[in-house]
Structure formats: C-alpha cells, structure tokens
Design a protein around this motif. Structure first.
Motif, mmCIF file in Angstrom:
data_model
loop_
_atom_site.group_PDB
_atom_site.id
_atom_site.type_symbol
_atom_site.label_atom_id
_atom_site.label_comp_id
_atom_site.label_asym_id
_atom_site.label_seq_id
_atom_site.Cartn_x
_atom_site.Cartn_y
_atom_site.Cartn_z
ATOM 1 N N LEU A 20 0.831 -1.209 0.000
ATOM 2 C CA LEU A 20 0.000 0.000 0.000
ATOM 3 C C LEU A 20 0.862 1.255 0.000
ATOM 4 O O LEU A 20 0.605 2.184 -0.770
ATOM 5 C CB LEU A 20 -0.956 0.007 1.192
ATOM 6 N N ASP A 21 1.886 1.274 0.815
ATOM 7 C CA ASP A 21 2.775 2.443 0.845
ATOM 8 C C ASP A 21 3.428 2.668 -0.519
ATOM 9 O O ASP A 21 3.503 3.795 -1.003
ATOM 10 C CB ASP A 21 3.865 2.275 1.907
ATOM 11 N N ARG A 22 3.915 1.611 -1.131
ATOM 12 C CA ARG A 22 4.572 1.731 -2.439
ATOM 13 C C ARG A 22 3.567 2.134 -3.524
ATOM 14 O O ARG A 22 3.887 2.920 -4.413
ATOM 15 C CB ARG A 22 5.274 0.424 -2.802
ATOM 16 N N LEU A 23 2.353 1.599 -3.423
ATOM 17 C CA LEU A 23 1.299 1.940 -4.387
ATOM 18 C C LEU A 23 0.957 3.430 -4.291
ATOM 19 O O LEU A 23 0.883 4.127 -5.304
ATOM 20 C CB LEU A 23 0.057 1.083 -4.135
ATOM 21 N N ILE A 24 0.785 3.906 -3.079
ATOM 22 C CA ILE A 24 0.462 5.326 -2.879
ATOM 23 C C ILE A 24 1.617 6.201 -3.376
ATOM 24 O O ILE A 24 1.397 7.201 -4.062
ATOM 25 C CB ILE A 24 0.119 5.616 -1.404
ATOM 26 N N GLU A 25 2.829 5.814 -3.048
ATOM 27 C CA GLU A 25 3.993 6.582 -3.489
ATOM 28 C C GLU A 25 4.055 6.677 -5.018
ATOM 29 O O GLU A 25 4.345 7.730 -5.580
ATOM 30 C CB GLU A 25 5.267 5.929 -2.966
ATOM 31 N N ALA A 26 3.738 5.584 -5.697
ATOM 32 C CA ALA A 26 3.801 5.559 -7.164
ATOM 33 C C ALA A 26 2.634 6.303 -7.803
ATOM 34 O O ALA A 26 2.806 7.000 -8.810
ATOM 35 C CB ALA A 26 3.828 4.115 -7.657
ATOM 36 N N TRP A 27 1.439 6.157 -7.251
ATOM 37 C CA TRP A 27 0.238 6.688 -7.895
ATOM 38 C C TRP A 27 -0.220 8.046 -7.374
ATOM 39 O O TRP A 27 -1.033 8.712 -8.014
ATOM 40 C CB TRP A 27 -0.911 5.680 -7.777
ATOM 41 N N ARG A 45 -7.079 19.748 -4.328
ATOM 42 C CA ARG A 45 -6.745 18.491 -4.992
ATOM 43 C C ARG A 45 -6.088 17.493 -4.050
ATOM 44 O O ARG A 45 -6.273 16.292 -4.194
ATOM 45 C CB ARG A 45 -5.883 18.749 -6.216
ATOM 46 N N GLU A 46 -5.338 17.960 -3.063
ATOM 47 C CA GLU A 46 -4.707 17.050 -2.116
ATOM 48 C C GLU A 46 -5.758 16.371 -1.236
ATOM 49 O O GLU A 46 -5.626 15.193 -0.906
ATOM 50 C CB GLU A 46 -3.665 17.773 -1.249
ATOM 51 N N ASP A 47 -6.796 17.121 -0.843
ATOM 52 C CA ASP A 47 -7.883 16.526 -0.056
ATOM 53 C C ASP A 47 -8.606 15.438 -0.839
ATOM 54 O O ASP A 47 -8.925 14.383 -0.304
ATOM 55 C CB ASP A 47 -8.906 17.596 0.366
ATOM 56 N N VAL A 48 -8.873 15.722 -2.103
ATOM 57 C CA VAL A 48 -9.561 14.731 -2.934
ATOM 58 C C VAL A 48 -8.676 13.496 -3.102
ATOM 59 O O VAL A 48 -9.141 12.366 -2.947
ATOM 60 C CB VAL A 48 -9.952 15.303 -4.312
ATOM 61 N N ALA A 49 -7.404 13.704 -3.379
ATOM 62 C CA ALA A 49 -6.489 12.568 -3.555
ATOM 63 C C ALA A 49 -6.416 11.731 -2.278
ATOM 64 O O ALA A 49 -6.364 10.497 -2.332
ATOM 65 C CB ALA A 49 -5.099 13.056 -3.963
ATOM 66 N N SER A 50 -6.424 12.382 -1.145
ATOM 67 C CA SER A 50 -6.429 11.657 0.129
ATOM 68 C C SER A 50 -7.682 10.789 0.237
ATOM 69 O O SER A 50 -7.610 9.616 0.638
ATOM 70 C CB SER A 50 -6.380 12.662 1.283
ATOM 71 N N ASP A 51 -8.823 11.357 -0.142
ATOM 72 C CA ASP A 51 -10.070 10.586 -0.126
ATOM 73 C C ASP A 51 -10.009 9.418 -1.108
ATOM 74 O O ASP A 51 -10.530 8.337 -0.833
ATOM 75 C CB ASP A 51 -11.260 11.487 -0.461
ATOM 76 N N VAL A 56 -9.275 3.429 -1.956
ATOM 77 C CA VAL A 56 -8.386 2.344 -2.383
ATOM 78 C C VAL A 56 -8.161 1.378 -1.223
ATOM 79 O O VAL A 56 -8.252 0.156 -1.391
ATOM 80 C CB VAL A 56 -7.037 2.891 -2.914
ATOM 81 N N MET A 57 -7.899 1.918 -0.039
ATOM 82 C CA MET A 57 -7.657 1.052 1.119
ATOM 83 C C MET A 57 -8.889 0.223 1.472
ATOM 84 O O MET A 57 -8.776 -0.941 1.831
ATOM 85 C CB MET A 57 -7.235 1.890 2.334
ATOM 86 N N GLN A 58 -10.063 0.826 1.359
ATOM 87 C CA GLN A 58 -11.287 0.153 1.769
ATOM 88 C C GLN A 58 -11.833 -0.809 0.725
ATOM 89 O O GLN A 58 -12.469 -1.801 1.073
ATOM 90 C CB GLN A 58 -12.364 1.191 2.101
ATOM 91 N N ARG A 59 -11.616 -0.516 -0.556
ATOM 92 C CA ARG A 59 -12.309 -1.280 -1.606
ATOM 93 C C ARG A 59 -11.408 -1.940 -2.632
ATOM 94 O O ARG A 59 -11.896 -2.417 -3.653
ATOM 95 C CB ARG A 59 -13.287 -0.348 -2.324
ATOM 96 N N PRO A 70 -5.715 1.017 -13.035
ATOM 97 C CA PRO A 70 -5.675 2.429 -13.456
ATOM 98 C C PRO A 70 -7.052 2.993 -13.795
ATOM 99 O O PRO A 70 -7.388 4.110 -13.366
ATOM 100 C CB PRO A 70 -4.768 2.411 -14.686
ATOM 101 N N SER A 71 -7.869 2.249 -14.523
ATOM 102 C CA SER A 71 -9.192 2.782 -14.877
ATOM 103 C C SER A 71 -10.101 2.845 -13.650
ATOM 104 O O SER A 71 -10.892 3.772 -13.514
ATOM 105 C CB SER A 71 -9.834 1.982 -16.003
ATOM 106 N N TRP A 72 -9.977 1.880 -12.747
ATOM 107 C CA TRP A 72 -10.763 1.912 -11.507
ATOM 108 C C TRP A 72 -10.357 3.120 -10.663
ATOM 109 O O TRP A 72 -11.211 3.851 -10.158
ATOM 110 C CB TRP A 72 -10.576 0.608 -10.730
ATOM 111 N N LEU A 73 -9.047 3.350 -10.521
ATOM 112 C CA LEU A 73 -8.547 4.476 -9.748
ATOM 113 C C LEU A 73 -9.037 5.795 -10.352
ATOM 114 O O LEU A 73 -9.473 6.696 -9.636
ATOM 115 C CB LEU A 73 -7.023 4.457 -9.688
#
Length: 186
Positions: A20-27, A45-51, A56-59, A70-73
């Motif tokens: 998860l950490d690596r995924l967040i760092e990359a994306w 935009r940072e607030d939205v990205a955080s949401d 991602v973590m939940q679903r 990528p398309s889901w994200l």
C-alpha cells in the motif's frame, strides 16, 4: 505519460504489508494531478487525492484484475472530484460558510499566469466528459487509447468528446476575448 506498473496493486491484493505504501507513493502524483485538472481551482486536490486513497484502502479487493486498477482508480478519482465540487458549490451559498479560495501558500495558484487562470476558468465551465478528455489528452499528453481505457469507453467516443471539447473551448475563449483567431494573429 504512462502509468506506474500495476504489479504494486497485485501485491496489495496478495496481502503484501508494504504494497500500500509503495502503491500510494507511485500513484499519488498522478492522482493529485487528475484531481487538480478535473476539479479546477474550487477544490483542494490534495484533499480529494487523500479521499481517493481512503477508497483504495477500503475497496481494493473489489478490483478483480490488477490491469484494471488504473481505470478503476481514475473512476474513483472522477467520482470524488464531483462530490468535492458539489460541496464547494454548496459552501458558496450556505450562510456562514466561507467559499473555497486558493491556498495563499500554493505557488501553483498564487503565481498562476493570466493565461493559465482563464484556461482553468474555461475548462471548469466545460461539461465533465469533455473537460476530462481535454485534460487527459491535451494537458497530460495521453493517447486516445489510454484515455479510452481509463474512462472505460471506446476510442471513437474519446475522439468525439475531444473534438467537441476543443470546439467548445475555442468558442468560449473567443467569446470572452481570450484568444484570437489565426487570421487576427497574422
């Protein structure tokens, strides 16, 4: 512009504790850019990205094929941008609430040129389907095929939205006096 590898998402689904950490760092940079470009100046935009990454973590387990990540994200990003835009619009009109303003410490908004400002204003007025295709193709430099995959529509649909978006953008800019036609320049 290509996406980071989806192998990180596959590792997350397998239960890798560091994935998860690596995924967040990359994306995260891509997601923040999508949020800013789709949402315009009225949202953070940072607030939205955080949401987005909370979702991602939940679903993440609901995405069955890592190559669809990528398309889901992007879809999650687009939906959350809409939600934040609705809230931003409502906050302008609800008594006692302060309207969204640019962060004075953010050089991207404070030092924005007049040209950049009117481009964002016009983009903000376009229908979402046209705005997102213009942003992804013209600002991010993605191919129609990449955008079609992100949005889950055909390349022909992207071509049509791009044509309509560009025409509407030009028309709106001309009506505001923000651009000149080629004949006026020469």
């Amino acid at each position: 512009m290509s996406h980071p590898p989806t192998a990180l998402f596959a590792a997350l689904q397998r239960g890798d504790p560091h994935a998860l950490d690596r995924l967040i760092e990359a994306w995260l940079p891509i997601t923040v850019a999508w949020c800013g470009r789709l949402g315009g100046p009225r949202i953070n935009r940072e607030d939205v990205a955080s949401d987005v990454f909370m979702v991602v973590m939940q679903r993440h387990h609901k995405v069955t094929e890592p190559e669809k990540f990528p398309s889901w994200l992007y879809s999650v990003c687009r939906n959350l941008v809409r939600r934040h835009q609705r809230r931003a619009w409502l906050r302008r009109w609800v008594p006692g609430e302060v309207p969204d303003t640019a962060d004075p410490t953010s050089t991207s908004r404070v030092e924005m040129s007049d040209t950049a400002r009117w481009v964002w204003e016009i983009l903000d007025e376009l229908p979402l389907a046209q705005r997102e295709v213009l942003v992804l193709c013209d600002l991010e430099g993605r191919t129609r095929e990449e955008v079609a995959e992100l949005l889950g529509v055909s390349s022909g649909t992207i071509k049509g939205r791009l044509r309509l978006g560009r025409e509407k953008f030009r028309r709106m800019a001309r009506s505001r006096g923000d651009i000149r036609t080629e004949a006026e320049v020469g």
